[in-house]
Enzyme design. Sequence first.
Site, short mmCIF file in Angstrom:
data_model
loop_
_atom_site.label_atom_id
_atom_site.label_comp_id
_atom_site.label_asym_id
_atom_site.label_seq_id
_atom_site.Cartn_x
_atom_site.Cartn_y
_atom_site.Cartn_z
N SER A 121 0.85 -1.19 0.00
CA SER A 121 0.00 0.00 0.00
C SER A 121 0.88 1.24 0.00
O SER A 121 1.88 1.30 0.72
CB SER A 121 -0.91 0.02 1.23
OG SER A 121 -1.71 1.17 1.25
N LYS A 171 -4.00 -7.45 3.10
CA LYS A 171 -4.08 -6.31 2.17
C LYS A 171 -5.49 -6.20 1.58
O LYS A 171 -6.00 -5.09 1.36
CB LYS A 171 -3.06 -6.48 1.05
CG LYS A 171 -3.11 -5.40 -0.05
CD LYS A 171 -2.95 -4.00 0.51
CE LYS A 171 -2.59 -2.98 -0.55
NZ LYS A 171 -3.48 -2.91 -1.69
N HIS A 174 -7.58 -4.60 4.18
CA HIS A 174 -7.14 -3.19 4.20
C HIS A 174 -7.86 -2.39 3.13
O HIS A 174 -8.38 -1.30 3.38
CB HIS A 174 -5.62 -3.14 4.00
CG HIS A 174 -5.07 -1.81 3.61
ND1 HIS A 174 -5.16 -1.30 2.32
CD2 HIS A 174 -4.40 -0.87 4.34
CE1 HIS A 174 -4.57 -0.12 2.27
NE2 HIS A 174 -4.12 0.16 3.48
N ASN A 175 -7.92 -2.91 1.92
CA ASN A 175 -8.57 -2.19 0.83
C ASN A 175 -10.07 -2.10 1.02
O ASN A 175 -10.71 -1.11 0.66
CB ASN A 175 -8.24 -2.84 -0.51
CG ASN A 175 -6.87 -2.44 -1.01
OD1 ASN A 175 -5.98 -2.14 -0.22
ND2 ASN A 175 -6.68 -2.45 -2.32
N GLU A 178 -10.62 0.63 3.33
CA GLU A 178 -10.37 1.87 2.58
C GLU A 178 -11.62 2.29 1.79
O GLU A 178 -11.97 3.47 1.75
CB GLU A 178 -9.20 1.64 1.63
CG GLU A 178 -8.79 2.81 0.77
CD GLU A 178 -7.70 2.43 -0.19
OE1 GLU A 178 -7.99 2.10 -1.35
OE2 GLU A 178 -6.51 2.43 0.23
#
Length: 300
Positions: A121, A171, A174-175, A178
């Site tokens: 990221s 990840k 995480h996205n 986001e």
Amino acid sequence: MKLGFIGLGKMGGNMVKRLMNDGHEVVVYNLTQKEIDEAVKEGATAAASVKELVNKLPDKKVVWLMVPSGKPVDENINQLLPLLKKGDIIIDGGNSFYKTSMDRGKKVYEKGVDYIDCGTSGGVWGLKEGYCLMYGGEKSACDYCEPIFKTLAPDKGYQYCGKSGAGHFVKMVHNGIEYGMMQAYAEGFEIMEKSPFEIDLRAIAEVWRYGSVIRSWLLELAGLALKDDPKLAKIKDYVDDSGEGRWTVDAAMEFNVPAHVITSSLFNRFRSRQDESFAMKMLAALRNQFGGHAVKRENS
């Protein structure tokens, strides 16, 4: 450390620069020559093929892949495996689906080669700010590559997440988070933009960055976006997605997790891609049918 790097796009090219700025030696390969030439000007060593890249690496070889997810990753792995030996390491730094990374890890490990799935990221700001790295795979291989992770990441910005697939799983989540954060900011700024007050949206984005409980790097980016285009008049209201939000929603359903915000933010992106919504037309028609509520007609 000396390593190979395949894929010199917007993120990959800057990652190579950051590595070299900290003293690493990097052998680079890309499908197009322009990006290779640019990396060479910065101090990288060029390779005309995957084979040549491997041949220019030391006895214990580390190759970082920064290519689009899916077929490009598999194509590069298939080229690399016959050229690598036991103990060598392949790192996939792209946004691969975590279950695919688990399968790839097993396939690569059966050949005696280690496979690290590394969620990355940082986007186009990574060269200056560093890249947050979340990685999975054999712990010994990950520990060996720590000098690379330490260079690419800001202070305390890299983490071993577990066995193969764990890095890309983290990840992915995480996205997904986001997506939800971006949607919340977008809705909040629209409420302010529609209000009767002459609010300086950029100033609000800036002040919220300091001491506010909703402060984040995204607010800094919001301020930059609003700086030269306060009404965002130059931007079309179309929002794409990389696929990671979809994967996060799929995982939520698989694990029976009620992920309302992330799911809603994903579906809102789909809405942004419609020139007109048949669903909204149907809602208007139903209200008219049962309650006689007025509808707006298309111009004839």
